[in-house]
Design an enzyme around this catalytic site. Structure first.
Site, PDB file in Angstrom:
ATOM      1  N   SER A 291       1.849  38.175  21.796  1.00  0.00           N
ATOM      2  CA  SER A 291       1.716  36.831  21.347  1.00  0.00           C
ATOM      3  C   SER A 291       0.694  36.566  19.958  1.00  0.00           C
ATOM      4  O   SER A 291      -0.126  37.507  19.954  1.00  0.00           O
ATOM      5  CB  SER A 291       1.306  35.559  22.395  1.00  0.00           C
TER       6      SER A 291
ATOM      7  N   PRO B   5      -2.120  34.501  19.716  1.00  0.00           N
ATOM      8  CA  PRO B   5      -3.201  34.347  20.315  1.00  0.00           C
ATOM      9  C   PRO B   5      -3.771  35.618  20.862  1.00  0.00           C
ATOM     10  O   PRO B   5      -5.094  35.775  20.507  1.00  0.00           O
ATOM     11  CB  PRO B   5      -3.023  33.192  21.463  1.00  0.00           C
TER      12      PRO B   5
ATOM     13  N   GLU C  86       2.264  43.505  16.080  1.00  0.00           N
ATOM     14  CA  GLU C  86       3.642  42.844  16.164  1.00  0.00           C
ATOM     15  C   GLU C  86       3.578  41.671  17.106  1.00  0.00           C
ATOM     16  O   GLU C  86       3.688  41.923  18.144  1.00  0.00           O
ATOM     17  CB  GLU C  86       4.567  44.121  16.353  1.00  0.00           C
TER      18      GLU C  86
ATOM     19  N   CYS D  72      10.911  38.369  19.795  1.00  0.00           N
ATOM     20  CA  CYS D  72      10.121  37.894  19.067  1.00  0.00           C
ATOM     21  C   CYS D  72      10.633  37.522  17.512  1.00  0.00           C
ATOM     22  O   CYS D  72      10.173  36.723  16.800  1.00  0.00           O
ATOM     23  CB  CYS D  72       8.867  38.578  18.752  1.00  0.00           C
TER      24      CYS D  72
END
Length: 485
Positions: free
Chosen positions: A224, A226, A245, A279
Site C-alpha cells: 500500500s 502508506p 510498487e 494494484c
C-alpha cells in the site's frame, strides 16, 4: 501436495528459511494470525528472527544462469502442486494460480538469460588513457512481498537480484506465508548457495528491521501507499536504494469505435482477477456515452455469470477475498457508494457457497456500479475488491483529463479501433503502463511500475537489472601524471 483440498492443509513445518534450510524462530512469541480465505480456518504462524551475517556475492554469472534455469525447470515440473498451495494460501482460483506460477518460472528463466550479459562500457580517453565501467552487485537486498501474488512476487524480486549476484532476504506478507519458502527450497535444490535466498516471516516489526539493517543495501517493497512511504522513510536513514510498487486507481477508457466484445472482456479482466485484489486494476471504467447502454448490458450479464466457489475447482473463476476485514472493507465501499448516489447493477453482497466447508469463507459477489461521479469515494479510493465503477464521457480530451485526476499512476488502458487515438491517449495518460485493446497482461520481458504515488523503480524487463546493481567507473592512465603541484 497433489492431494491437497480446501480446508485440509495444516502447516506444521517452519516457514522461515535461513542458511539453506527451514528454521524455527528463536523466540516463540508474537504469532501472526493466518486464515485460509476460502474457509476462514485459523493457523498461527511464528515470525522469524533476523540475523544477517556477512555479505554474500554470487560472482560467476554463467553459474548463476545455470542454477536459475534449473530452478525454473523445477517450478515448471511442480506447477500444479505449487498452484494448489497458492490457492489455499491466497484464495484465488486454481486457474489464476497456475498462470501465476507460470509467470514466476518465466521471470526466473528470463533473468537467467540476462545474468551472463551484464557488462560495462569502454571509453577511450586522450593520450592513450581509457576508462571502463563495471556493473557490480549491491550485496544484500530485502524483498517485502504482498498477499495478492505471493509466489509470483517472490520470483519477481528474487530473480533480478540473484541474476545480478546479490543475496536476498524475502519477507512475505504475514497473511500469505506459505509459498515463499517453497521457492527457497527450490532455489536450494537447483544449486543456489546456502544463505543467498532467505525467507523470514513476520509483520511490520520484521519489515522495519529489514529497512533499518545496516547490511541491507536495497529494499524492494510491494504494498500500500502508506506502508510504502514508511518503507521509504526508514530506508532513507541508511541511504538505501528503494523500489516501491504501490497502489493504484487506474482508468480504463472505452471509446465508441471499440470492438465492444473485446472491451467488455477487457473490463472484466481489469476488475475481477484475484477477486479484484490487484494494484493495477482498471477500476475506473470510462465509457463513451453513445455505447454506455450496450456496454452495461453486456458487462452486467457476464459479471453475473462468473462462477464463485471452491477455488480449487477448475470451473471456479472467483474465489475468496484474503480476510474477513478485507471483505468487510470492500462491502463498506459498496454501501458508501450507494449512499453517495451510485446504483448497484449487480453483486456487492456477501456470498455463501453451497459447500458446507466454505461457509466461513470470505466470499462476495462481483459488483458493477453505475451512476458514478468522479468525486465519489468508490471512484477516488483504491477498494482492492471486485467492484467496477462505470462512468460516462463525451470527448477524448475530457476523458484524459478525468483519467489523470488522481494521485495514483500505476496503469491505464484504452479500447479503440483508431490507432492514432490509441497512441495519442497512451502518450497523455499519466501511468507507468498503458494497455491498448487489452488489460492486465504482464509479460516478464517488459517493465512494470508506477508514476506519482504508485511508486518508482521497475520490476521485470531488462531495465530492472539497473535497480539491482551499481555502476563503478575505473579510469586508467597509461602515461605520466600531469600534476598542478
Amino acid at each position: 501436495m497433489p492431494g491437497a483440498a480446501t480446508g485440509t492443509v495444516v502447516v506444521t513445518d517452519p516457514l522461515n528459511f535461513w542458511g539453506g534450510k527451514r528454521v524455527k524462530p528463536r523466540e516463540e512469541k508474537n504469532a501472526e494470525p493466518v486464515f485460509e480465505p476460502s474457509t476462514g480456518k485459523y493457523s498461527p504462524i511464528k515470525p522469524g528472527s533476523l540475523v544477517i551475517q556477512g555479505v554474500i556475492i554470487y560472482s560467476r554469472s554463467m553459474e548463476r544462469a545455470r542454477v536459475m534455469l534449473e530452478a525454473a525447470r523445477i517450478i515448471r515440473e511442480r506447477r500444479e502442486k505449487i498452484a494448489k498451495l497458492e490457492v489455499i494460501n491466497n484464495g484465488k482460483s486454481i486457474t489464476e494460480a497456475l498462470v501465476d506460477v507460470d509467470i514466476a518460472w518465466q521471470c526466473i528463466e528470463y533473468y537467467a538469460g540476462l545474468a551472463g550479459t551484464l557488462a560495462g562500457q569502454h571509453v577511450q580517453l586522450p593520450g592513450g588513457a581509457f576508462a571502463y565501467t563495471r556493473r557490480e552487485a549491491l550485496g544484500v537486498c530485502a524483498g517485502i512481498g504482498a498477499w495478492n501474488y505471493p509466489f509470483q512476487i517472490a520470483a519477481w524480486k528474487s530473480a533480478p537480484a540473484l541474476a545480478c549476484g546479490n543475496a536476498m532476504v524475502f519477507k512475505p506478507s504475514p497473511m500469505t506465508p506459505v509459498t515463499a519458502v517453497i521457492l527457497a527450497e527450490i532455489y536450494k535444490e537447483a544449486g543456489v548457495p546456502d544463505g543467498l535466498f532467505c525467507v523470514v516471516q513476520g509483520g511490520a516489526e520484521t519489515g522495519s528491521l529489514l529497512c533499518h539493517h545496516p547490511m541491507v543495501a536495497k529494499v524492494s517493497f510491494t504494498g500500500s501507499v502508506p506502508t510504502g512511504k514508511k518503507v521509504m522513510e526508514m530506508s532513507a536513514k541508511g541511504v538505501k536504494q528503494v523500489t516501491l510498487e504501490l497502489g493504484g486507481k487506474s482508468p480504463l477508457l472505452i471509446f465508441k469505435d471499440c470492438e465492444l466484445e473485446n472491451a467488455v472482456k477487457g473490463a472484466l479482466m481489469a476488475n475481477f482477477l484475484t477477486q479484484g485484489q490487484v494494484c493495477c486494476n482498471g477500476t475506473r471504467v470510462y465509457v463513451q456515452r453513445e455505447i454506455m447502454p450496450q456496454f452495461l448490458e453486456e458487462v452486467v450479464k457476464r459479471t453475473k455469470a462468473i462462477p464463485l466457489g471452491d477455488p480449487l475447482l477448475e470451473d471456479t473463476r472467483m474465489g475468496a477475498l484474503i480476510s474477513k476485514p478485507q471483505l468487510e472493507k470492500v462491502l463498506g465501499y459498496v454501501s458508501q457508494a450507494k449512499k453517495e448516489g451510485a446504483r448497484v447493477l449487480c453483486g456487492g453482497e456477501p456470498y455463501v457457497p453451497s459447500d458446507p466447508k466454505l461457509k466461513g469463507g470470505y466470499f462476495m459477489s462481483p459488483c458493477v456500479l453505475d451512476n458514478c461521479r468522479d468525486d465519489m469515494t468508490c471512484v477516488k479510493e483504491e477498494i482492492f475488491g471486485p467492484v467496477m465503477s462505470v462512468l460516462p464521457f463525451d470527448t477524448e480530451e475530457e476523458a484524459i483529463k478525468r483519467a489523470n485526476n488522481t494521485t495514483f499512476g500505476l496503469a491505464s488502458g484504452v479500447f479503440t479501433r483508431d490507432i492514432s487515438r490509441a497512441h495519442r491517449v497512451a502518450e497523455n495518460l499519466e501511468a507507468g503502463t498503458c494497455f491498448i485493446n487489452n488489460y492486465n497482461i504482464s509479460p516478464v520481458e517488459v517493465p512494470f511500475g508506477g508514476y506519482k504515488n504508485s511508486g518508482f523503480g521497475r520490476e521485470n524487463g531488462q531495465v530492472t537489472i539497473e535497480y539491482y546493481s551499481q555502476l563503478k567507473t575505473v579510469v586508467v592512465e597509461m602515461g605520466d601524471v600531469e600534476s598542478l603541484f
